[in-house]
Design a protein around this motif. Structure first.
Motif, mmCIF file in Angstrom:
data_model
loop_
_atom_site.group_PDB
_atom_site.id
_atom_site.type_symbol
_atom_site.label_atom_id
_atom_site.label_comp_id
_atom_site.label_asym_id
_atom_site.label_seq_id
_atom_site.Cartn_x
_atom_site.Cartn_y
_atom_site.Cartn_z
ATOM 1 N N ARG A 79 0.862 -1.176 0.000
ATOM 2 C CA ARG A 79 0.000 0.000 0.000
ATOM 3 C C ARG A 79 0.891 1.216 0.000
ATOM 4 O O ARG A 79 1.992 1.175 0.538
ATOM 5 N N ARG B 15 1.909 7.358 3.603
ATOM 6 C CA ARG B 15 2.330 8.770 3.618
ATOM 7 C C ARG B 15 2.534 9.297 5.036
ATOM 8 O O ARG B 15 2.619 10.502 5.225
ATOM 9 N N PHE C 12 5.477 14.418 3.632
ATOM 10 C CA PHE C 12 6.027 13.116 4.037
ATOM 11 C C PHE C 12 7.414 12.882 3.441
ATOM 12 O O PHE C 12 8.158 12.026 3.912
ATOM 13 N N ILE D 235 6.267 8.841 -5.704
ATOM 14 C CA ILE D 235 5.869 10.227 -5.956
ATOM 15 C C ILE D 235 6.353 10.671 -7.331
ATOM 16 O O ILE D 235 7.551 10.623 -7.630
HETATM 17 C C1 FMN Z 1 3.247 7.396 -11.549
HETATM 18 C C2 FMN Z 1 2.719 7.594 -10.154
HETATM 19 C C3 FMN Z 1 2.837 8.834 -9.551
HETATM 20 C C4 FMN Z 1 2.390 9.022 -8.240
HETATM 21 N N1 FMN Z 1 2.584 10.234 -7.647
HETATM 22 C C5 FMN Z 1 2.184 10.409 -6.366
HETATM 23 C C6 FMN Z 1 2.432 11.648 -5.717
HETATM 24 O O1 FMN Z 1 3.000 12.584 -6.257
HETATM 25 N N2 FMN Z 1 2.028 11.780 -4.426
HETATM 26 C C7 FMN Z 1 1.400 10.757 -3.750
HETATM 27 O O2 FMN Z 1 1.057 10.946 -2.580
HETATM 28 N N3 FMN Z 1 1.161 9.561 -4.347
HETATM 29 C C8 FMN Z 1 1.543 9.356 -5.631
HETATM 30 N N4 FMN Z 1 1.353 8.146 -6.230
HETATM 31 C C9 FMN Z 1 0.748 7.021 -5.462
HETATM 32 C C10 FMN Z 1 -0.715 6.803 -5.826
HETATM 33 O O3 FMN Z 1 -1.492 7.880 -5.301
HETATM 34 C C11 FMN Z 1 -1.180 5.459 -5.244
HETATM 35 O O4 FMN Z 1 -0.473 4.416 -5.861
HETATM 36 C C12 FMN Z 1 -2.676 5.250 -5.456
HETATM 37 O O5 FMN Z 1 -3.418 6.134 -4.638
HETATM 38 C C13 FMN Z 1 -3.122 3.814 -5.176
HETATM 39 O O6 FMN Z 1 -2.825 3.458 -3.830
HETATM 40 P P1 FMN Z 1 -1.886 2.206 -3.489
HETATM 41 O O7 FMN Z 1 -0.519 2.496 -4.035
HETATM 42 O O8 FMN Z 1 -1.893 2.114 -1.988
HETATM 43 O O9 FMN Z 1 -2.467 0.980 -4.132
HETATM 44 C C14 FMN Z 1 1.772 7.943 -7.529
HETATM 45 C C15 FMN Z 1 1.676 6.695 -8.148
HETATM 46 C C16 FMN Z 1 2.147 6.511 -9.436
HETATM 47 C C17 FMN Z 1 2.059 5.133 -10.067
#
Ligand code: FMN
Length: 208
Positions: free
Chosen positions: A30, A33, A123, A177
């Motif tokens: 998961r 943050r 974070f 991120i």
């Molecule tokens: C290409 C990419 C960019 C992302 N950028 C951010 C970000 O800038 N900040 C953040 O808090 N999460 C970021 N995420 C995480 C996603 O928000 C997260 O994977 C999504 O909410 C699904 O939740 P999980 O990873 O717990 O399954 C990113 C994920 C991906 C794949």
């Protein structure tokens, strides 16, 4: 180590056996943050960096992450606070893949500036460690032209997923991120123009 540490820090050898199954790590993974300030060990960092880009085939020098034409366009940096990694001073370190070591790049804790360059995602500052994956596109576009850019982005995804799963298996947490100002992140990391930051992955122990 710690104060007066050598310019190059050899990390403990990564383990190829763990206590969590791959299926469990995939299920439990998961994005997190909220981190405690608890330090991580050099063994944990070693494992994370090995999963991100380490060598898994010593004769051919193939890595843990697939790469289009084995062009390996990625460079990994570790940004850490004071007392964030046992025995390692705060600063920016470059992961030397062939030696499985860290080379000091800059001896200041820049996590706050890094968070500012990433839309103030706090974070990034709160986690003891941030793994930053940068790409040198030319290594791949030289042979594959514009399509090489796509290959680089796919490859970063592989590395990111390995970090996620390895973190989970170690009882650590992370989040990928992608939202940040490329130029500001590059400058905060004191990197030359050809280095393009693609992912910042804060790493640490999750708050309960
Ligand atoms: C290409 C990419 C960019 C992302 N950028 C951010 C970000 O800038 N900040 C953040 O808090 N999460 C970021 N995420 C995480 C996603 O928000 C997260 O994977 C999504 O909410 C699904 O939740 P999980 O990873 O717990 O399954 C990113 C994920 C991906 C794949």
């Amino acid at each position: 180590m710690g104060i007066g540490q050598p310019a190059q820090i050899y990390l403990p050898s990564p383990s190829q056996k763990g206590s969590m199954s791959l299926e469990e790590a995939i299920t439990r993974r998961r994005s997190v943050r909220r981190f405690t300030s608890k330090p991580i060990s050099q063994s944990q960092l070693s494992q994370i960096l090995w999963a991100a880009q380490g060598i898994s085939d010593t004769s051919e020098k193939y890595r843990t992450v697939p790469s289009a034409g084995a062009t390996y366009p990625l460079e990994v940096f570790v940004v850490c606070g004071k007392d964030a990694i046992e025995g390692i001073n705060g600063g920016i370190y470059h992961y030397h893949i062939a030696r499985h070591s860290l080379t000091l790049h800059h001896k200041e804790d820049i996590r706050l500036e890094l968070a500012r360059a990433a839309l103030n995602q706090e974070f990034i500052y709160e986690a003891p460690v941030d793994i930053v994956i940068c790409a040198l596109y030319e290594r791949t576009t030289l042979g594959y032209g514009n399509r090489g850019e796509r290959y680089v982005h796919i490859e970063v995804g592989h590395a990111g997923q390995n970090i996620y799963l390895q973190a989970e298996a170690l009882g650590l947490a992370t989040v990928a991120i992608g939202a940040f100002n490329d130029e500001q992140v590059r400058k905060v990391l004191l990197l030359d123009k050809q280095y393009k930051p693609i992912y910042i992955m804060p790493l640490g122990v999750s708050l309960p």
